[in-house]
Design an enzyme around this catalytic site. Structure first.
Site, short mmCIF file in Angstrom:
data_model
loop_
_atom_site.label_atom_id
_atom_site.label_comp_id
_atom_site.label_asym_id
_atom_site.label_seq_id
_atom_site.Cartn_x
_atom_site.Cartn_y
_atom_site.Cartn_z
N ILE A 1 0.81 -0.87 3.09
CA ILE A 1 2.05 -1.37 2.52
C ILE A 1 2.42 -0.68 1.21
CG2 ILE A 1 1.73 -3.62 3.64
CD1 ILE A 1 0.90 -4.74 0.89
N LYS A 2 1.45 -0.05 0.55
CA LYS A 2 1.64 0.73 -0.68
C LYS A 2 2.50 0.00 -1.70
CE LYS A 2 1.02 5.31 1.37
NZ LYS A 2 0.93 4.99 2.81
N ARG A 3 2.25 -1.27 -1.89
CA ARG A 3 3.01 -2.04 -2.87
C ARG A 3 2.54 -1.69 -4.29
NH1 ARG A 3 5.98 -2.53 1.16
NH2 ARG A 3 6.43 -4.55 2.11
#
Length: 309
Positions: free
Chosen positions: A104-106
């Protein structure tokens, strides 16, 4: 969760993770046609095609691998219907006893970061009840806003006994524009790796931390350095296969115990039927091509690790 991942890797003898990143163009025509007949050429039709495609691949490879890594953007592009397909995929992979790494690379701060962490790893309170939303086992996190952006994720991980893979050195060609910049005599990615090791000391499993790192396969020499900087952090290694990484390039990411890293391949597995060496399976049997590609990947990586022992 890191102990379970290690156990699954040891059981399968497969230090790999399959990226479930389905572009619509990867999905064979017969699957698309079936979904479009039922739902029309709509977002719901596209999402159903993705789900049916994923299910076939998971059924074909789940006994060979420890984990999968669905990239949420490939689902979000189809809106709410796509997110439903993402959820179905996560739930189905759990049914098949696979560990799910939500890619998700938040990267945000404060209450926003906490909300992302709750949605993907934790439990949300609704009146007197609690619910797990997406419920992945690990997620990827962008640390470039500093500790403020990472700590809410770590807090939830401690509560839920889950884990993170934090971006340290990514495999894309322009990553060096920022990540390779030298600060006080060392590249930025080394400073980030050092911070990952520090965060990980406070959330340890039996031998490895629940806080891992993402380091691209296309930078093996940097991987060697970062392996030393983060000795107790598991490294998620993207860039195998379609992006040029090979088993022999990856040995530096592993520790002497043969553990410490898990290598990702996405389109090299899920779209294997389109590669010359797997065309014999045909589009109708795309999942068999994916299984063959997984077997070849495992042999490549394990063979490279044996040669350096």
């Amino acid at each position: 969760m890191i102990d379970r991942l290690v156990a699954k890797i040891q059981k399968t003898r497969a230090p790999i993770v399959v990226g479930l990143d389905p572009m619509l163009s990867y999905i064979p025509e017969h699957i698309q046609k079936k979904s479009f007949r039922e739902y029309g050429e709509t977002l719901a039709g596209a999402a159903d095609a993705i789900w049916q495609f994923n299910k076939k691949i998971v059924d074909a490879i789940c006994d060979l691998i420890p984990a999968v890594k669905p990239q949420i953007a490939m689902y979000e592009q189809f809106g709410i219907e796509g997110l439903k397909a993402f959820q179905k995929t996560v739930d189905y992979c759990h049914e098949k006893d696979l560990i799910v790494i939500g890619d998700i690379k938040r990267g945000d701060i404060g209450s926003t970061s906490a909300a992302y962490a709750t949605g993907h790893l934790g439990k949300v309170q609704v009146g007197s009840k609690e619910y797990s939303a997406f419920d992945e086992d690990f997620v990827t996190v962008n640390p470039y806003l500093g500790t403020d952006g990472v700590k809410p994720f770590i807090d939830v991980c401690k509560e839920e006994k889950k884990g993170l893979f934090i971006l340290v050195k990514t495999s894309n060609p322009s990553s060096g524009e920022f990540q390779d910049r030298v600060i006080d005599g060392r590249p930025l990615y080394e400073w980030v790796g050092e911070k990952v090791a520090e965060w990980g000391q406070d959330h340890m499993g039996e031998n490895y931390s629940h806080i891992g790192a993402v380091v691209g396969a296309t930078y093996p020499e940097m991987g060697k350095v970062l392996r030393n900087v983060m000795p107790k952090s598991f490294i998620l290694v993207p860039g195998y296969g379609a992006q040029g990484g090979k088993g022999e390039d990856l040995v530096h990411f592993f520790n002497r115990d043969g553990l410490g890293a898990i290598v990702n391949s996405s389109r090299g597995i899920i779209a294997a039927y389109r590669q010359e060496e797997y065309t014999k399976f045909g589009e109708e049997n795309f999942e068999d091509a994916s299984r063959a590609a997984v077997v070849d990947m495992i042999e490549d990586i394990n063979g490279a690790l044996l040669r350096v022992k």
